[in-house]
Design an enzyme around this catalytic site. Structure first.
Site, PDB file in Angstrom:
ATOM      1  N   CYS A  86       0.838  -1.195   0.000  1.00  0.00           N
ATOM      2  CA  CYS A  86       0.000   0.000   0.000  1.00  0.00           C
ATOM      3  C   CYS A  86       0.882   1.258   0.000  1.00  0.00           C
ATOM      4  CB  CYS A  86      -0.979  -0.034   1.177  1.00  0.00           C
ATOM      5  SG  CYS A  86      -2.421   1.046   0.967  1.00  0.00           S
ATOM      6  N   HIS A 194      -3.481  -5.759   1.183  1.00  0.00           N
ATOM      7  CA  HIS A 194      -2.802  -5.984   2.460  1.00  0.00           C
ATOM      8  C   HIS A 194      -2.767  -7.466   2.827  1.00  0.00           C
ATOM      9  CE1 HIS A 194      -2.395  -1.800   4.023  1.00  0.00           C
ATOM     10  NE2 HIS A 194      -3.402  -1.567   3.195  1.00  0.00           N
ATOM     11  N   GLU A 196      -0.988  -8.834   5.104  1.00  0.00           N
ATOM     12  CA  GLU A 196      -0.857  -8.976   6.561  1.00  0.00           C
ATOM     13  C   GLU A 196      -2.207  -8.935   7.273  1.00  0.00           C
ATOM     14  OE1 GLU A 196      -0.998  -4.496   6.142  1.00  0.00           O
ATOM     15  OE2 GLU A 196      -0.396  -6.229   4.945  1.00  0.00           O
TER      16      GLU A 196
END
Length: 220
Positions: A86, A194, A196
């Site tokens: 990002c 994302h 994660e």
């Protein structure tokens, strides 16, 4: 050691630290942007998401000049593995470590949702455990995520298998629905989604975990 960079406005550094330290059991360090060198035992540098310097001027444009970035660029040029997610992806394009640029989303909207993606290339450490054309789902949350690159560079990227991920049903106007790319040497990776935030079933799915695991021990 996994080194996670932190700038004023970064907000995903703890998420990334959790993945590598608690899930993947790696020594992990959050490194402040004013430091001037990376630890000697660095095996992976992660530039996480957020809004570095409040996205003033352009997303990632100020962070690119932070003191730590000289060491990051030298590390990259020496074959070191770098991942930008990002805002981290935006910083890598501003630093010219990855081709292209991230511009304002189509219709100027901030987009926050779970997004379907297609794996385009598995000829790299980042996506080697996935199947080509496999569909996965990852969260996205960005206002400046529309990827753009000139036509000549785009063709070169296709030929070099640098297009890693594409959106299914393009949410932000990215050229050819591109969601993630790498450099020619395949040691620098950037994506807007994302991973994660998709590493445990309690979060909805674990589609992102193999991406982050794949970069461990990947230095050439």
């Amino acid at each position: 050691m996994v080194v996670v960079l932190c700038f004023p406005g970064t907000n995903c550094e703890r998420d990334m630290e959790y993945v590598y330290r608690e899930i993947l059991h790696q020594e992990t360090l959050i490194l402040w942007h004013q430091e001037t060198s990376l630890p000697k035992d660095t095996e992976l540098v992660v530039i996480p998401g957020g809004f570095s310097y409040g996205d003033y001027l352009r997303s990632g444009a100020i962070a690119r000049f932070a003191p730590i970035m000289k060491s990051v660029i030298a590390y990259a040029n020496n074959g070191g593995i770098i991942l930008g997610i990002c805002n981290g992806f935006q910083i890598l394009t501003e630093a010219r470590l990855l081709p292209g640029a991230l511009k304002r989303n189509e219709r100027l909207l901030f987009i926050s949702k779970t997004q379907k993606l297609k794996v385009v290339s598995t000829n790299n450490k980042f996506l080697s455990s996935y199947g080509k054309n496999q569909q996965i789902s990852l969260p996205i949350a960005h206002a400046d995520g529309s990827y753009y690159v000139d036509s000549k560079t785009l063709q070169e990227m296709r030929e070099n298998s640098q297009i890693l991920l594409e959106y299914v049903h393009n949410p932000n106007g990215s050229i050819e629905s591109i969601a993630g790319v790498c450099n020619k040497d395949k040691n620098i990776f950037g994506l807007m989604p994302h991973p994660e935030r998709a590493i445990e079933e309690i979060l909805g799915n674990s589609d992102g975990l193999s991406m982050l695991k794949g970069l461990l021990g990947a230095k050439k």
